[in-house]
Design a protein around this motif. Structure first.
Motif, mmCIF file in Angstrom:
data_model
loop_
_atom_site.group_PDB
_atom_site.id
_atom_site.type_symbol
_atom_site.label_atom_id
_atom_site.label_comp_id
_atom_site.label_asym_id
_atom_site.label_seq_id
_atom_site.Cartn_x
_atom_site.Cartn_y
_atom_site.Cartn_z
ATOM 1 N N GLY A 13 -6.003 1.676 6.005
ATOM 2 C CA GLY A 13 -7.199 0.874 5.773
ATOM 3 C C GLY A 13 -6.934 -0.614 5.817
ATOM 4 N N ILE A 14 -6.112 -1.053 6.759
ATOM 5 C CA ILE A 14 -5.817 -2.477 6.925
ATOM 6 C C ILE A 14 -6.647 -2.995 8.087
ATOM 7 N N GLU A 15 -7.428 -4.028 7.844
ATOM 8 C CA GLU A 15 -8.289 -4.584 8.880
ATOM 9 C C GLU A 15 -8.077 -6.088 8.991
ATOM 10 N N VAL A 43 -6.532 -7.814 5.766
ATOM 11 C CA VAL A 43 -6.974 -7.545 4.400
ATOM 12 C C VAL A 43 -6.941 -6.038 4.137
ATOM 13 N N GLU A 44 -6.920 -5.681 2.858
ATOM 14 C CA GLU A 44 -7.010 -4.284 2.428
ATOM 15 C C GLU A 44 -8.482 -3.891 2.406
ATOM 16 N N LEU A 100 0.821 -1.212 0.000
ATOM 17 C CA LEU A 100 0.000 0.000 0.000
ATOM 18 C C LEU A 100 0.854 1.260 0.000
ATOM 19 N N VAL A 101 1.908 1.261 0.798
ATOM 20 C CA VAL A 101 2.805 2.431 0.826
ATOM 21 C C VAL A 101 3.392 2.664 -0.560
ATOM 22 N N ALA A 102 3.713 1.583 -1.271
ATOM 23 C CA ALA A 102 4.281 1.712 -2.619
ATOM 24 C C ALA A 102 3.271 2.267 -3.610
#
Length: 264
Positions: free
Chosen positions: A124-126, A135-136, A79-81
């Protein structure tokens, strides 16, 4: 003399018997507990050594909790990428240093529980209890920078490609000269958007990276302009990403048809 000889012979015999007994005793296996076990196959009863296995095995909840796959760092790395903002801004917004973020996403070290919670909320990682992993959750505005990271995030938010991503262009008027916009219209989940720089090699690879890619679709100019504006606002700072996308989803809630997002 005969009595002496007999005494010597008796003593020798007793000593030999003790030596034989000692030798025999040392060859015995160590004493172990024994128990009777019923063979469920043929009904035979066997005398076995060792400790009997307990009939009732109490499950250890901690064992099963520890067996869950902690993939939060891997998701955060991808996600950071793909985030519109630089890693340093993401780290600062999450209350950690850039080095701490890099070490966490590379698996070299963990984060303080509070810092990890803030980072997961920002990205937004849960945790999905049904799947036993992270999961995203999204929805996101993503930037197409790194092919593998984009592919992994897409497959995560689409449940392995359960979507029909398409590039959207205005039905009338000119498209954005700098960016191409891809709508990830997932099934059963809110949509996400991908911004791909025009002329970049990764942009030409989108049909390959986004499974079930559905080509180009013309949409109403108003809808297209809202997508462009939403992406611009989402890129302002790290925390604006998910917030702006959730507002976007609310504005077009009526576009859900049979749990499939329709552009218009």
């Amino acid at each position: 003399m005969a009595g002496v000889t007999g005494a010597i012979a008796g003593a020798y015999s007793d000593r030999w018997a003790r030596l034989e007994m000692s030798s025999w005793e040392t060859s015995l296996p160590p004493c172990k507990p024994r128990y009777l076990a019923l063979d469920g196959f043929d009904g035979s009863t066997w005398l076995l050594s060792g400790e009997a296995a307990p009939e009732d095995i109490v499950e250890d909840d901690d064992f099963w909790a520890d067996s869950d796959y902690d993939n939060a760092a891997e998701i955060a790395k991808n996600l950071v990428a793909c985030w519109p903002n630089p890693p340093a801004e993401i780290a600062r917004r999450a209350g950690i240093t850039l080095r701490e973020l890099q070490w966490f996403t590379s698996g070299k070290s963990s984060l303080d529980p509070h810092a990890r919670f803030d980072l997961e909320a920002l990205l937004g990682i849960e945790y999905d209890e049904r799947m036993g992993r992270y999961v995203e959750a999204g929805p996101y505005v993503l930037i197409a920078h790194k092919p593998l990271a984009l592919k992994e995030v897409y497959e995560g938010i689409s449940g392995g490609g359960d979507a029909r991503p398409c590039e959207i262009v205005p039905r009338q008027g000119a498209a954005d000269p700098s960016w191409r916009y891809v709508l990830i219209n997932t099934y059963g989940e809110p949509p996400s958007l991908v911004m791909a720089p025009r002329g970049a090699k990764i942009t030409e690879r989108l049909p390959e990276l986004l499974m079930n890619y559905d080509g180009v679709r013309a949409v109403a100019p108003k809808f297209y302009q809202d997508v462009v504006s939403t992406c611009a606002r989402a890129c302002r700072e790290p925390a604006a990403n998910i917030r702006e996308m959730k507002n976007f989803v609310k504005r077009y809630k009526e576009h859900w048809v049979d749990c499939s997002w329709q552009p218009e």
